[in-house]
Design a protein around this motif. Structure first.
Motif, PDB file in Angstrom:
ATOM      1  N   PHE A 284       0.830  -1.208   0.000  1.00 22.33           N
ATOM      2  CA  PHE A 284       0.000   0.000   0.000  1.00 22.33           C
ATOM      3  C   PHE A 284       0.864   1.257   0.000  1.00 22.33           C
ATOM      4  CE2 PHE A 284      -3.326  -2.818   2.007  1.00 22.33           C
ATOM      5  CZ  PHE A 284      -4.211  -2.758   0.941  1.00 22.33           C
ATOM      6  N   GLU A 285       1.957   1.225  -0.767  1.00 21.95           N
ATOM      7  CA  GLU A 285       2.846   2.397  -0.829  1.00 21.95           C
ATOM      8  C   GLU A 285       2.112   3.648  -1.307  1.00 21.95           C
ATOM      9  OE1 GLU A 285       3.825  -0.483  -2.176  1.00 21.95           O
ATOM     10  OE2 GLU A 285       5.732  -1.015  -1.220  1.00 21.95           O
ATOM     11  N   ASN A 286       1.061   3.423  -2.102  1.00 22.84           N
ATOM     12  CA  ASN A 286       0.362   4.582  -2.682  1.00 22.84           C
ATOM     13  C   ASN A 286      -0.579   5.290  -1.718  1.00 22.84           C
ATOM     14  OD1 ASN A 286       1.607   4.149  -5.067  1.00 22.84           O
ATOM     15  ND2 ASN A 286      -0.085   2.934  -5.934  1.00 22.84           N
ATOM     16  N   ILE A 287      -0.872   4.634  -0.634  1.00 26.45           N
ATOM     17  CA  ILE A 287      -1.781   5.257   0.335  1.00 26.45           C
ATOM     18  C   ILE A 287      -1.015   6.356   1.068  1.00 26.45           C
ATOM     19  CG2 ILE A 287      -3.268   4.850   2.333  1.00 26.45           C
ATOM     20  CD1 ILE A 287      -4.163   3.279  -0.110  1.00 26.45           C
ATOM     21  N   LYS A 288      -1.602   7.533   1.072  1.00 24.47           N
ATOM     22  CA  LYS A 288      -0.908   8.674   1.675  1.00 24.47           C
ATOM     23  C   LYS A 288      -1.166   8.746   3.177  1.00 24.47           C
ATOM     24  CE  LYS A 288       0.577  10.061  -2.288  1.00 24.47           C
ATOM     25  NZ  LYS A 288       1.723   9.217  -2.605  1.00 24.47           N
ATOM     26  N   ILE A 289      -0.207   9.365   3.864  1.00 21.97           N
ATOM     27  CA  ILE A 289      -0.366   9.550   5.308  1.00 21.97           C
ATOM     28  C   ILE A 289      -0.469  11.039   5.619  1.00 21.97           C
ATOM     29  CG2 ILE A 289       0.633   9.155   7.590  1.00 21.97           C
ATOM     30  CD1 ILE A 289       2.038   6.712   6.485  1.00 21.97           C
ATOM     31  N   LEU A 290      -1.577  11.381   6.237  1.00 28.53           N
ATOM     32  CA  LEU A 290      -1.795  12.749   6.708  1.00 28.53           C
ATOM     33  C   LEU A 290      -1.598  12.714   8.217  1.00 28.53           C
ATOM     34  CD1 LEU A 290      -2.911  15.648   6.856  1.00 28.53           C
ATOM     35  CD2 LEU A 290      -5.210  14.729   6.521  1.00 28.53           C
ATOM     36  N   SER A 291      -0.454  13.195   8.650  1.00 24.06           N
ATOM     37  CA  SER A 291      -0.147  13.086  10.076  1.00 24.06           C
ATOM     38  C   SER A 291      -0.633  14.304  10.853  1.00 24.06           C
ATOM     39  CB  SER A 291       1.367  12.976  10.259  1.00 24.06           C
ATOM     40  OG  SER A 291       1.675  13.160  11.619  1.00 24.06           O
ATOM     41  N   TYR A 292      -1.396  14.040  11.898  1.00 24.61           N
ATOM     42  CA  TYR A 292      -1.682  15.117  12.845  1.00 24.61           C
ATOM     43  C   TYR A 292      -0.370  15.300  13.609  1.00 24.61           C
ATOM     44  CZ  TYR A 292      -6.850  14.261  12.695  1.00 24.61           C
ATOM     45  OH  TYR A 292      -8.163  14.099  12.356  1.00 24.61           O
ATOM     46  N   ALA A 293       0.567  16.011  12.986  1.00 24.72           N
ATOM     47  CA  ALA A 293       1.923  16.064  13.541  1.00 24.72           C
ATOM     48  C   ALA A 293       1.988  16.940  14.773  1.00 24.72           C
ATOM     49  CB  ALA A 293       2.884  16.591  12.483  1.00 24.72           C
ATOM     50  N   ALA A 294       1.269  18.048  14.712  1.00 23.04           N
ATOM     51  CA  ALA A 294       1.252  18.910  15.890  1.00 23.04           C
ATOM     52  C   ALA A 294      -0.190  19.045  16.337  1.00 23.04           C
ATOM     53  CB  ALA A 294       1.862  20.259  15.579  1.00 23.04           C
ATOM     54  N   LYS A 295      -0.513  18.216  17.291  1.00 22.60           N
ATOM     55  CA  LYS A 295      -1.854  18.261  17.870  1.00 22.60           C
ATOM     56  C   LYS A 295      -1.690  18.673  19.321  1.00 22.60           C
ATOM     57  CE  LYS A 295      -5.788  15.330  18.884  1.00 22.60           C
ATOM     58  NZ  LYS A 295      -6.420  14.030  18.616  1.00 22.60           N
ATOM     59  N   TYR A 296      -2.279  19.796  19.642  1.00 19.89           N
ATOM     60  CA  TYR A 296      -2.091  20.351  20.985  1.00 19.89           C
ATOM     61  C   TYR A 296      -3.134  19.811  21.954  1.00 19.89           C
ATOM     62  CZ  TYR A 296       1.323  23.597  19.090  1.00 19.89           C
ATOM     63  OH  TYR A 296       2.441  24.137  18.512  1.00 19.89           O
ATOM     64  N   ALA A 297      -2.727  19.668  23.209  1.00 18.92           N
ATOM     65  CA  ALA A 297      -3.672  19.280  24.271  1.00 18.92           C
ATOM     66  C   ALA A 297      -4.553  20.503  24.506  1.00 18.92           C
ATOM     67  CB  ALA A 297      -2.904  18.905  25.529  1.00 18.92           C
TER      68      ALA A 297
ATOM     69  N   MET B  38       0.429  17.904  22.517  1.00 17.29           N
ATOM     70  CA  MET B  38       1.456  18.914  22.811  1.00 17.29           C
ATOM     71  C   MET B  38       1.011  20.019  23.755  1.00 17.29           C
ATOM     72  SD  MET B  38       3.693  19.793  19.492  1.00 17.29           S
ATOM     73  CE  MET B  38       4.098  21.276  20.366  1.00 17.29           C
ATOM     74  N   ASP B  39       1.979  20.543  24.468  1.00 17.99           N
ATOM     75  CA  ASP B  39       1.795  21.693  25.344  1.00 17.99           C
ATOM     76  C   ASP B  39       1.516  22.920  24.464  1.00 17.99           C
ATOM     77  OD1 ASP B  39       2.163  23.918  26.987  1.00 17.99           O
ATOM     78  OD2 ASP B  39       3.778  22.959  28.120  1.00 17.99           O
ATOM     79  N   TYR B  40       0.411  23.600  24.744  1.00 17.35           N
ATOM     80  CA  TYR B  40       0.043  24.711  23.853  1.00 17.35           C
ATOM     81  C   TYR B  40       0.969  25.915  23.939  1.00 17.35           C
ATOM     82  CZ  TYR B  40      -2.878  25.913  27.966  1.00 17.35           C
ATOM     83  OH  TYR B  40      -3.351  26.165  29.212  1.00 17.35           O
ATOM     84  N   ALA B  41       1.952  25.849  24.813  1.00 16.49           N
ATOM     85  CA  ALA B  41       2.921  26.949  24.901  1.00 16.49           C
ATOM     86  C   ALA B  41       4.078  26.782  23.911  1.00 16.49           C
ATOM     87  CB  ALA B  41       3.464  27.041  26.323  1.00 16.49           C
ATOM     88  N   ASN B  42       4.117  25.650  23.184  1.00 10.12           N
ATOM     89  CA  ASN B  42       5.330  25.330  22.423  1.00 10.12           C
ATOM     90  C   ASN B  42       5.201  25.462  20.904  1.00 10.12           C
ATOM     91  OD1 ASN B  42       6.285  24.778  24.910  1.00 10.12           O
ATOM     92  ND2 ASN B  42       6.488  22.572  24.633  1.00 10.12           N
ATOM     93  N   THR B  43       6.204  26.096  20.321  1.00  9.02           N
ATOM     94  CA  THR B  43       6.294  26.201  18.859  1.00  9.02           C
ATOM     95  C   THR B  43       7.423  25.334  18.315  1.00  9.02           C
ATOM     96  OG1 THR B  43       5.628  28.508  19.013  1.00  9.02           O
ATOM     97  CG2 THR B  43       6.575  27.806  16.938  1.00  9.02           C
ATOM     98  N   GLU B  44       8.611  25.478  18.906  1.00 10.14           N
ATOM     99  CA  GLU B  44       9.784  24.758  18.380  1.00 10.14           C
ATOM    100  C   GLU B  44       9.544  23.253  18.402  1.00 10.14           C
ATOM    101  OE1 GLU B  44      11.895  26.352  16.765  1.00 10.14           O
ATOM    102  OE2 GLU B  44      11.153  28.284  17.489  1.00 10.14           O
ATOM    103  N   GLU B  45       8.890  22.801  19.466  1.00  9.84           N
ATOM    104  CA  GLU B  45       8.601  21.382  19.589  1.00  9.84           C
ATOM    105  C   GLU B  45       7.693  20.921  18.439  1.00  9.84           C
ATOM    106  OE1 GLU B  45       6.978  20.416  23.431  1.00  9.84           O
ATOM    107  OE2 GLU B  45       6.560  18.364  22.798  1.00  9.84           O
ATOM    108  N   ALA B  46       6.759  21.790  18.053  1.00  8.23           N
ATOM    109  CA  ALA B  46       5.878  21.445  16.929  1.00  8.23           C
ATOM    110  C   ALA B  46       6.704  21.266  15.660  1.00  8.23           C
ATOM    111  CB  ALA B  46       4.818  22.530  16.737  1.00  8.23           C
TER     112      ALA B  46
END
Ligand code: PBG
Length: 319
Positions: free
Chosen positions: A177-190, A215-223
């Motif tokens: 299933f290489e063609n199936i794309k992944i949409l990652s909720y990479a930065a999801k804040y608590a 994620m901690d909503y105070a953080n940008t770099e971590e995102a």
């Protein structure tokens, strides 16, 4: 004497002119409609915490899609709300999502189907994990493969476990299933903005919170680090969530990374605006203002419960 200032107001004299100078617009293709699917037939049930949002059985969803696809709906994001709790419900071939996808594809082959991958609607305690990070990833990978087998176009893991994109990518590739794309909720804040959703998916926590993985909503770099890691692990697109109070993160992400960035205009944001308009505290044009602000921050697309009414409006007026 020559007046030494620049004049801008000619760009705003009337709507026709304003339209000419407008830098950001909304179009049907921008929108992804989140859908809550339940077992059963002929069900379109109100979700009390979310005005004009429903639990749909698959047949009722197909009926609804008939109209929305005509209005140029391009993508849906599916959430399964199982009858019985239990992790197996999330990957079994006769699970809600697995059964719904072929039916939707059959009727609407051009409609992009994105599936949310998380455990929280399936675990008894409402948690997004089973305690162990990597064992949770193995289950998420299994769920993802089951969605791919059913015909999903894009898998969207929203759990925030470490390494889950790696696990999911491996599992999908292993099954061709290489063609199936992944949409990652990479930065999801608590976030406090998810409140109404938890009623919709029956995933309220028995106790505690999700701060140990979201994620901690105070953080940008971590995102930025999270996003970079997920792209390295194989994510094709990035979801940022919530949207409204996080547009700085969107702008930063677009500056730094060359991937499609989608925002999730979440349940609390939706509900606050709906209530404010219902109570006549603000004009309904606020929906446009808020959604445009997401595009202005350079989001490529918007996942929103407003999708049906925006598509309706877009088809009526020439925005
Ligand atoms: C599940 C999930 C949540 C949302 C999307 N997927 C809730 C949560 O993390 O608590 C929130 C969506 C919304 O509020 O509209 N992991």
């Amino acid at each position: 004497m020559k007046k030494m200032f620049k004049r801008f107001r000619y760009r705003r004299i009337n709507e026709k002119v304003r339209k000419k100078y407008r830098e950001t617009t909304l179009s049907a293709a921008d929108f992804i409609w989140p859908v809550f699917l339940v077992h059963g037939k002929n069900i379109k049930e109100d979700i009390p915490s979310m005005p004009d949002v429903y639990h749909f059985s698959t047949d009722s969803l197909l009926f609804e899609l008939e109209h929305l696809v005509k209005l140029k709906l391009q993508s849906i994001l599916l959430f399964g709300v199982p009858e019985e709790k239990g992790i197996k419900q999330a990957y079994t071939a006769d699970g809600i999502i697995q059964k719904a996808i072929p039916q939707i594809k059959n009727e609407f082959p051009g409609l992009e189907i994105i599936t949310d991958v998380c455990l929280c609607s399936y675990t008894h305690n409402g948690q997004c994990h089973i305690g162990d990070n990597d064992k949770t990833c193995e289950i998420l990978a299994k769920i993802s493969v089951s969605h791919a087998q059913a015909g999903a176009d894009i898998i969207a893991p929203s759990d925030m476990m470490d390494g889950r994109i790696y696990y999911i990518k491996q599992a999908l590739s292993g099954q061709n299933f290489e063609n199936i794309k992944i949409l990652s909720y990479a930065a999801k804040y608590a976030s406090n903005f998810y409140g109404p959703f938890r009623e919709a998916t029956e995933c309220a926590l028995e106790k505690g919170n999700r701060k140990s993985h979201q994620m901690d909503y105070a953080n940008t770099e971590e995102a930025m680090d999270e996003i970079s890691a997920d792209i390295n692990e194989g994510a094709d697109q990035i979801m940022l969530k919530p949207a409204m109070s996080y547009l700085d993160i969107v702008a930063r992400t677009k500056e730094k990374f060359d991937v499609p960035v989608i925002v999730y205009n979440v349940s609390g944001e939706y509900k606050m605006l709906k209530e404010a308009v219902k109570n006549k505290w603000v004009d309904a044009d606020i929906y446009w203002e808020v959604l445009i602000s997401m595009k202005r921050a350079k989001a490529d697309r918007i996942t929103s419960y407003f999708t049906p009414e925006i598509l309706n409006k877009l088809s009526q007026r020439n925005y």
